[in-house]
Scaffold this motif. Structure first.
Motif, mmCIF file in Angstrom:
data_model
loop_
_atom_site.group_PDB
_atom_site.id
_atom_site.type_symbol
_atom_site.label_atom_id
_atom_site.label_comp_id
_atom_site.label_asym_id
_atom_site.label_seq_id
_atom_site.Cartn_x
_atom_site.Cartn_y
_atom_site.Cartn_z
ATOM 1 N N ARG A 214 0.848 -1.185 0.000
ATOM 2 C CA ARG A 214 0.000 0.000 0.000
ATOM 3 C C ARG A 214 0.887 1.240 0.000
ATOM 4 N N VAL A 215 0.573 2.193 -0.865
ATOM 5 C CA VAL A 215 1.296 3.463 -0.918
ATOM 6 C C VAL A 215 0.289 4.577 -0.617
ATOM 7 N N LEU A 216 0.559 5.318 0.459
ATOM 8 C CA LEU A 216 -0.277 6.448 0.850
ATOM 9 C C LEU A 216 0.434 7.719 0.425
ATOM 10 N N THR A 217 -0.231 8.568 -0.323
ATOM 11 C CA THR A 217 0.362 9.806 -0.815
ATOM 12 C C THR A 217 -0.553 10.972 -0.459
ATOM 13 N N VAL A 218 0.053 12.049 0.058
ATOM 14 C CA VAL A 218 -0.690 13.264 0.415
ATOM 15 C C VAL A 218 -0.072 14.433 -0.326
ATOM 16 N N ARG A 219 -0.931 15.279 -0.921
ATOM 17 C CA ARG A 219 -0.477 16.503 -1.600
ATOM 18 C C ARG A 219 -1.368 17.653 -1.163
ATOM 19 N N TYR A 220 -0.775 18.850 -1.085
ATOM 20 C CA TYR A 220 -1.520 20.066 -0.754
ATOM 21 C C TYR A 220 -2.029 20.700 -2.043
ATOM 22 N N CYS A 221 -3.249 21.231 -1.985
ATOM 23 C CA CYS A 221 -3.834 21.876 -3.159
ATOM 24 C C CYS A 221 -4.557 23.156 -2.752
ATOM 25 N N GLY A 222 -4.535 24.102 -3.653
ATOM 26 C CA GLY A 222 -5.342 25.304 -3.500
ATOM 27 C C GLY A 222 -6.640 25.096 -4.242
ATOM 28 N N ILE A 223 -7.693 25.757 -3.802
ATOM 29 C CA ILE A 223 -9.011 25.572 -4.425
ATOM 30 C C ILE A 223 -9.001 25.999 -5.883
ATOM 31 N N GLY A 224 -8.183 26.976 -6.242
ATOM 32 C CA GLY A 224 -8.119 27.441 -7.625
ATOM 33 C C GLY A 224 -7.548 26.405 -8.578
ATOM 34 N N ASP A 225 -6.749 25.481 -8.043
ATOM 35 C CA ASP A 225 -6.159 24.447 -8.887
ATOM 36 C C ASP A 225 -7.205 23.471 -9.409
ATOM 37 N N LEU A 226 -8.300 23.322 -8.706
ATOM 38 C CA LEU A 226 -9.332 22.355 -9.090
ATOM 39 C C LEU A 226 -10.338 22.928 -10.084
ATOM 40 N N ASP A 227 -10.285 24.239 -10.321
ATOM 41 C CA ASP A 227 -11.294 24.888 -11.154
ATOM 42 C C ASP A 227 -11.374 24.350 -12.573
ATOM 43 N N ASP A 228 -10.238 24.106 -13.198
ATOM 44 C CA ASP A 228 -10.271 23.738 -14.617
ATOM 45 C C ASP A 228 -10.681 22.293 -14.867
ATOM 46 N N ASN A 229 -10.221 21.354 -14.065
ATOM 47 C CA ASN A 229 -10.539 19.952 -14.361
ATOM 48 C C ASN A 229 -10.845 19.105 -13.127
ATOM 49 N N GLY A 230 -10.897 19.714 -11.946
ATOM 50 C CA GLY A 230 -11.233 18.968 -10.739
ATOM 51 C C GLY A 230 -10.096 18.121 -10.195
ATOM 52 N N ARG A 231 -8.875 18.326 -10.724
ATOM 53 C CA ARG A 231 -7.707 17.570 -10.254
ATOM 54 C C ARG A 231 -6.676 18.532 -9.705
ATOM 55 N N CYS A 232 -5.842 18.014 -8.829
ATOM 56 C CA CYS A 232 -4.755 18.794 -8.248
ATOM 57 C C CYS A 232 -3.539 18.651 -9.163
ATOM 58 N N ASP A 233 -3.482 19.500 -10.212
ATOM 59 C CA ASP A 233 -2.406 19.407 -11.199
ATOM 60 C C ASP A 233 -1.122 20.093 -10.743
ATOM 61 N N THR A 234 -1.267 21.144 -9.951
ATOM 62 C CA THR A 234 -0.082 21.884 -9.486
ATOM 63 C C THR A 234 -0.089 21.905 -7.956
ATOM 64 N N PRO A 235 0.386 20.820 -7.328
ATOM 65 C CA PRO A 235 0.378 20.765 -5.864
ATOM 66 C C PRO A 235 1.308 21.813 -5.264
ATOM 67 N N LEU A 236 0.968 22.241 -4.060
ATOM 68 C CA LEU A 236 1.747 23.238 -3.346
ATOM 69 C C LEU A 236 2.904 22.581 -2.601
ATOM 70 N N GLN A 237 3.936 23.359 -2.334
ATOM 71 C CA GLN A 237 5.080 22.881 -1.553
ATOM 72 C C GLN A 237 4.633 22.661 -0.098
ATOM 73 N N GLY A 238 5.347 21.794 0.580
ATOM 74 C CA GLY A 238 5.031 21.503 1.973
ATOM 75 C C GLY A 238 5.197 22.692 2.889
ATOM 76 N N ASP A 239 6.075 23.628 2.526
ATOM 77 C CA ASP A 239 6.291 24.798 3.368
ATOM 78 C C ASP A 239 5.497 26.019 2.874
ATOM 79 N N SER A 240 4.458 25.786 2.083
ATOM 80 C CA SER A 240 3.605 26.877 1.599
ATOM 81 C C SER A 240 2.854 27.509 2.758
ATOM 82 N N ASP A 241 2.418 28.731 2.543
ATOM 83 C CA ASP A 241 1.616 29.438 3.534
ATOM 84 C C ASP A 241 0.365 28.602 3.826
#
Length: 168
Positions: free
Chosen positions: A107-134
């Motif tokens: 099993r591989v568990l993966t977590v990514r941070y996303c901004g709500i604006g990233d989901l607007d175009d296709n509902g996917r997190c295409d440009t995940p945020l860095q771990g040290d993002s605001d």
């Protein structure tokens, strides 16, 4: 004493023909029973694989938003943990399996941070945020659970992937 008529029973030849016919039919359908048992085991393993994936997703969904299991390290865009099924622990462990063993599931568990604006175009997190993002920019956490059965097992390396979003 009365004489019995000649056709008052089965001859040995008729019994042998009936037995051979019964044996032929029994052997013909015995392969169906064997195939049915294999399919039953595959179905049970497939259901178990799906349940293990759903359990992992539910555990992460109910974890607090700032939980360490949902934290992406600074400078990275995702946090990933690989776990193996341990028969002795009857669950997933994060240690490397002993040499020469082939765990039933991985099993591989993966977590990514996303901004709500990233989901607007296709509902996917295409440009995940860095771990040290605001933290104010992190609106969602994408949770991806990938399960794979052992290539030598009943399911022959079957893969399943579940993706969900945890809102802030």
């Amino acid at each position: 004493m009365r004489d019995r008529p000649r056709d008052a029973g089965f001859s040995i030849l008729e019994v042998l023909i009936a037995a051979a016919l019964f044996l032929f039919i029994t052997l013909s359908i015995s392969g169906l029973y064997a195939r049915s048992a294999v399919n039953n085991f595959k179905g049970a393993d497939s259901t178990r694989l799906a349940n293990l994936g759903k359990t992992a997703v539910e555990e992460l969904l109910y974890a607090p938003f700032d939980s360490t299991s949902l934290t992406v390290p600074a400078g990275a865009t995702e946090a990933s943990v690989t776990q193996y099924w341990s028969e002795s622990a009857n669950g997933f462990v994060s240690t490397v399996p002993p040499a020469g063993t082939h765990p039933k599931f991985r099993r591989v568990l993966t977590v990514r941070y996303c901004g709500i604006g990233d989901l607007d175009d296709n509902g996917r997190c295409d440009t995940p945020l860095q771990g040290d993002s605001d933290p104010g920019l992190v609106h969602l956490k994408e949770i991806r659970v990938e399960l794979r059965s052992s290539p030598g097992g009943m399911l022959g390396g079957q893969r399943m992937q579940l993706v969900t979003f945890k809102p802030f």
